[in-house]
Write a protein that holds these residues in place. Structure first.
Motif, PDB file in Angstrom:
ATOM      1  N   THR A  24     -72.402 -58.595 -13.601  1.00 18.63           N
ATOM      2  CA  THR A  24     -71.563 -58.538 -14.689  1.00 18.63           C
ATOM      3  C   THR A  24     -70.568 -57.335 -14.773  1.00 18.63           C
ATOM      4  OG1 THR A  24     -73.253 -57.345 -15.958  1.00 18.63           O
ATOM      5  CG2 THR A  24     -73.351 -59.779 -16.055  1.00 18.63           C
ATOM      6  N   GLU A  25     -71.048 -56.598 -15.008  1.00 17.94           N
ATOM      7  CA  GLU A  25     -69.990 -55.297 -15.282  1.00 17.94           C
ATOM      8  C   GLU A  25     -69.676 -54.995 -13.926  1.00 17.94           C
ATOM      9  OE1 GLU A  25     -69.755 -50.523 -16.562  1.00 17.94           O
ATOM     10  OE2 GLU A  25     -71.494 -51.861 -17.166  1.00 17.94           O
ATOM     11  N   ASP A  28     -66.876 -57.656 -12.649  1.00 16.79           N
ATOM     12  CA  ASP A  28     -65.579 -57.257 -13.066  1.00 16.79           C
ATOM     13  C   ASP A  28     -64.988 -56.075 -12.711  1.00 16.79           C
ATOM     14  OD1 ASP A  28     -66.258 -59.549 -14.749  1.00 16.79           O
ATOM     15  OD2 ASP A  28     -66.875 -58.272 -16.491  1.00 16.79           O
ATOM     16  N   ARG A  72     -68.555 -45.000 -11.636  1.00 15.76           N
ATOM     17  CA  ARG A  72     -69.493 -45.943 -12.584  1.00 15.76           C
ATOM     18  C   ARG A  72     -70.840 -46.629 -11.764  1.00 15.76           C
ATOM     19  NH1 ARG A  72     -65.832 -48.282 -16.214  1.00 15.76           N
ATOM     20  NH2 ARG A  72     -67.622 -49.590 -17.019  1.00 15.76           N
TER      21      ARG A  72
END
Length: 203
Positions: A24-25, A28, A72
């Motif tokens: 998901t993250e 993206d 991240r």
């Protein structure tokens, strides 16, 4: 093309959490980066291993993505990752073959060689190893990643399902032994993974 490989190990019970975050993250974040060409996510659920490979159209594009992804990545991989290693390679050989279905298999072979033999390793794989891999039942694609400066590399062979992956072990062992001798490479690691995602935009 160029790739960045992230190899993480940790508690198998938390692996699914990291996979969800990456799909998901993490997905993206990669899609937003210029020069991004695709990615693969591969797991060993029993031992707690996670391998991700992101593909980039140039070395510069990969480098430019490093700062954001490095910042991240820890959050994406927690609470799973106990150890994390990041490696950068150039793609010496890429043969997409057939698109593997989710649940397919990946066999990774890690190699070392004298930097002066980098081109020999690539030529041997392309001319001698690849044609024999293509004949294996369930073959779904392969790639050879090389680091010329460190004299290290990684090959990945995809199979459409786990049964084909298992059935190919003896035949690929022969190909691996003969190819390593011709290319003057030393095999330093052999692993198998389940394919969760594998998509590369080569054109």
């Amino acid at each position: 093309m160029f790739v960045r490989a992230v190899y993480a190990t940790g508690d198998p019970a938390h692996l699914s959490t990291a996979v969800r975050a990456l799909n998901t993250e993490g997905h993206d974040l990669l899609e937003e980066r210029p020069g991004y060409r695709g990615a693969g996510v591969f797991v060993d659920r029993e031992l707690g291993k996670l391998l991700t490979v992101s593909w980039w159209e140039s070395e510069e594009a990969r480098h430019n993505s490093d700062e954001v992804m490095r910042e991240r990545r820890p959050a994406l991989l927690q609470p799973f990752a106990g150890t994390t290693a990041v490696e950068n390679y150039e793609v010496a050989v890429f043969h997409p073959g057939h698109r593997p279905v989710t649940g397919g298999g990946l066999r990774v072979t890690r190699i070392e060689f004298a930097p002066a033999d980098t081109d020999l390793a690539a030529e041997t794989f392309h001319a001698g190893v690849l044609p024999r891999l293509e004949m294996l039942p369930g073959f779904a694609g392969t790639a050879l990643f090389l680091d010329r400066e460190r004299g290290r590399g990684m090959t990945g062979v995809l199979f459409t399902d786990r049964r084909s992956l298992a059935a190919s072990r003896a035949a690929q062992a022969t190909v691996r032994r003969e190819g390593a001798a011709k290319a003057h490479v030393t095999v330093i690691g052999l692993e198998e993974f389940e394919v969760l995602h594998a998509d590369v935009r080569a054109d």
